[in-house]
Design an enzyme around this catalytic site. Structure first.
Site, mmCIF file in Angstrom:
data_model
loop_
_atom_site.group_PDB
_atom_site.id
_atom_site.type_symbol
_atom_site.label_atom_id
_atom_site.label_comp_id
_atom_site.label_asym_id
_atom_site.label_seq_id
_atom_site.Cartn_x
_atom_site.Cartn_y
_atom_site.Cartn_z
ATOM 1 N N GLN A 21 4.666 8.750 4.787
ATOM 2 C CA GLN A 21 3.363 8.421 5.340
ATOM 3 C C GLN A 21 2.943 9.337 6.490
ATOM 4 O O GLN A 21 1.759 9.428 6.803
ATOM 5 C CB GLN A 21 3.354 6.960 5.816
ATOM 6 C CG GLN A 21 3.475 5.985 4.653
ATOM 7 C CD GLN A 21 3.491 4.537 5.107
ATOM 8 O OE1 GLN A 21 4.553 3.992 5.368
ATOM 9 N NE2 GLN A 21 2.337 3.901 5.191
ATOM 10 N N HIS A 112 12.016 3.888 2.096
ATOM 11 C CA HIS A 112 10.713 3.282 2.358
ATOM 12 C C HIS A 112 9.749 3.693 1.234
ATOM 13 O O HIS A 112 8.941 4.609 1.390
ATOM 14 C CB HIS A 112 10.202 3.723 3.732
ATOM 15 C CG HIS A 112 9.111 2.861 4.292
ATOM 16 N ND1 HIS A 112 9.212 2.206 5.496
ATOM 17 C CD2 HIS A 112 7.886 2.532 3.807
ATOM 18 C CE1 HIS A 112 8.097 1.522 5.738
ATOM 19 N NE2 HIS A 112 7.268 1.707 4.718
ATOM 20 N N ASN A 156 13.021 -1.086 2.410
ATOM 21 C CA ASN A 156 11.823 -1.646 3.029
ATOM 22 C C ASN A 156 11.067 -2.470 1.994
ATOM 23 O O ASN A 156 10.655 -1.964 0.949
ATOM 24 C CB ASN A 156 10.911 -0.524 3.527
ATOM 25 C CG ASN A 156 9.690 -1.064 4.254
ATOM 26 O OD1 ASN A 156 9.807 -1.633 5.335
ATOM 27 N ND2 ASN A 156 8.517 -0.918 3.648
ATOM 28 N N GLU A 157 10.925 -3.755 2.268
ATOM 29 C CA GLU A 157 10.060 -4.661 1.502
ATOM 30 C C GLU A 157 10.331 -4.706 -0.009
ATOM 31 O O GLU A 157 9.499 -4.269 -0.812
ATOM 32 C CB GLU A 157 8.594 -4.302 1.739
ATOM 33 C CG GLU A 157 8.192 -4.375 3.200
ATOM 34 C CD GLU A 157 6.686 -4.280 3.402
ATOM 35 O OE1 GLU A 157 5.993 -3.775 2.508
ATOM 36 O OE2 GLU A 157 6.215 -4.721 4.457
HETATM 37 C C1 BGC Z 1 4.677 -1.048 4.759
HETATM 38 C C2 BGC Z 1 3.976 0.149 5.367
HETATM 39 C C3 BGC Z 1 2.473 -0.009 5.207
HETATM 40 C C4 BGC Z 1 2.051 -1.250 5.974
HETATM 41 C C5 BGC Z 1 0.560 -1.542 5.959
HETATM 42 C C6 BGC Z 1 4.008 -2.363 5.043
HETATM 43 O O1 BGC Z 1 3.939 -3.064 3.846
HETATM 44 O O2 BGC Z 1 6.029 -1.068 5.102
HETATM 45 O O3 BGC Z 1 4.451 1.293 4.720
HETATM 46 O O4 BGC Z 1 1.772 1.098 5.624
HETATM 47 O O5 BGC Z 1 2.693 -2.364 5.418
HETATM 48 O O6 BGC Z 1 0.102 -1.823 4.678
#
Ligand code: BGC
Length: 389
Positions: A21, A112, A156-157
């Site tokens: 990002q 990520h 991540n997520e």
């Molecule tokens: C993510 C980021 C994303 C942010 C805003 C999160 O889900 O880890 O990468 O930019 O939210 O949407």
């Protein structure tokens, strides 16, 4: 009257980014390919943090942060299957040492969202060896940087990876999978985390290996139907993954962005530039929910897309107020990390959405600190928060 809310000694205050990002110039991932195919906007050079991390970390320091969360790009480290890049190791060594010089503690995410192209071409997460590939890469990274970093997070997520890539089909690999395939993908992610956890511990026993989870505040109207629906969805989204890895995790990072009120359509609140309702108190409930795992918790991300910077300062203060309340009510919260340090590539939405404490001019790469960042700085520096009562 004013009241001061103090945070525990050694509390971590910071902001986050993720490699794809902000770094720019990454052309060998599934997202880079999707950009070339016109399925998502191209990330191109973006904020060019890859070349400007030193001066960006000067800003982090100026803003009073004592920690910084960032991710290492798998595709840079392992550009071809089993081949690790010395150049990438050297680069991230410099990143770690720049943070160290400024006395900023690193929190590193190992994955990520973006996959190396070679792996996505083999099916990515759905490849039966995915957990092994992931564990191998994580082990390599931790082995190389164990002197530099203690706080690691594997994935991540995981639920967002699954829902955007495999259910809604809006992110690579753009699938609309059936129920069985969705469970398979989640199982792969679960296995990948557990194998990575073990592989990391085998090279660094003192590493803190966490997960970054995308929990939402899911509540319901008084209607029994919506109460049941919300409970099922809550189990599925907030707990299913964590329950299955809970014996292999040293800390939990919470990314808080959403609440969803089942059975209640009216909304009177302001919305962010993402169209997301501003609902800071939801962070309290999501943090309290995580106490059941009896692990240290970090707010790994919470933030707002707000180009005009009209809501950000108040939103940050409200999030911090509710985080403090969760600490008072027994949650073992170790830090608060705002998303994001700077404006960046907001995935399928490209560069229009502005989450940054620092505004980026993408043409000149100029950085400009937003007023809200100075409000956050006061809290970070004093490790406390003043409220009117
Ligand atoms: C993510 C980021 C994303 C942010 C805003 C999160 O889900 O880890 O990468 O930019 O939210 O949407």
């Amino acid at each position: 009257m004013k009241k001061i809310l103090d945070f525990p000694d050694g509390f971590f205050w910071g902001s986050a980014t993720a490699s794809f990002q902000v770094e720019g110039g990454i052309d060998n991932t599934d997202w880079s390919q999707a950009g070339r195919d016109g399925k998502v906007p191209p990330a191109d050079a973006g904020p060019d943090h890859y070349n400007r991390f030193e001066s960006d970390f000067d800003l982090v320091k100026d803003l009073g942060h004592n920690c910084h969360r960032f991710s290492i790009e798998w595709a840079r480290i392992e550009p071809k299957e089993g081949e690790f890049s010395e150049e990438a190791v050297e680069h991230y060594k410099k990143v770690f040492s720049a943070l160290k010089q400024r006395k900023i503690t690193p929190f590193v995410t190992l994955w990520h969202f973006t996959l190396p192209l070679w792996l996505s071409e083999k099916g990515g997460v759905a490849n039966k060896n995915f957990p092994k590939y992931f564990a191998n890469y994580c082990q390599f990274v931790v082995k190389n940087f164990k002197e530099e970093c203690v706080h690691w997070a594997t994935i991540n997520e995981p639920n967002v990876v699954t829902s955007n890539g495999w259910v809604r089909g809006v992110w690579p690999p753009f699938k609309k999978a059936n129920f069985i395939e969705i469970f398979f993908v989640l199982r792969q992610l679960k296995k990948a985390h557990i194998e990575a956890y073990k592989a990391i511990k085998s090279v660094d026993l003192i590493a803190e290996v966490g997960i970054v989870k995308d929990n939402m505040y899911l509540h319901a109207s008084k209607n029994p139907f919506w109460i049941i629906v919300s409970k099922i969805f809550r189990w599925w989204w907030n707990f299913y993954f964590l329950n299955s890895i809970k014996h292999y995790v040293d800390s939990i990072g919470l990314n808080y962005y959403f609440h969803y009120h089942f059975g209640e359509r009216r909304t009177l609140r302001d919305k962010s530039d993402m169209g997301w309702e501003i609902y800071p108190e939801g962070i309290y409930y999501t943090l309290m929910e995580l106490t059941r795992y009896e692990k240290p918790i970090f707010v790994a991300e919470a933030g707002i897309a707000d180009e005009k910077d009209q809501f950000r300062a108040q939103y940050i203060k409200d999030l911090i107020y509710w985080t403090h309340k969760a600490i008072q009510d027994g949650a073992d919260i170790k830090g608060f990390i705002y998303w994001s340090l700077m404006d960046n590539f907001e995935w399928a939405l490209g560069y229009d959405k502005r989450f940054g404490l620092i505004e980026i001019d993408y043409d000149t790469k100029e950085r400009k600190i937003r007023p809200s960042a100075y409000e956050y700085k006061k809290i970070c520096q004093s490790n406390s928060f003043e409220i009117n009562i």
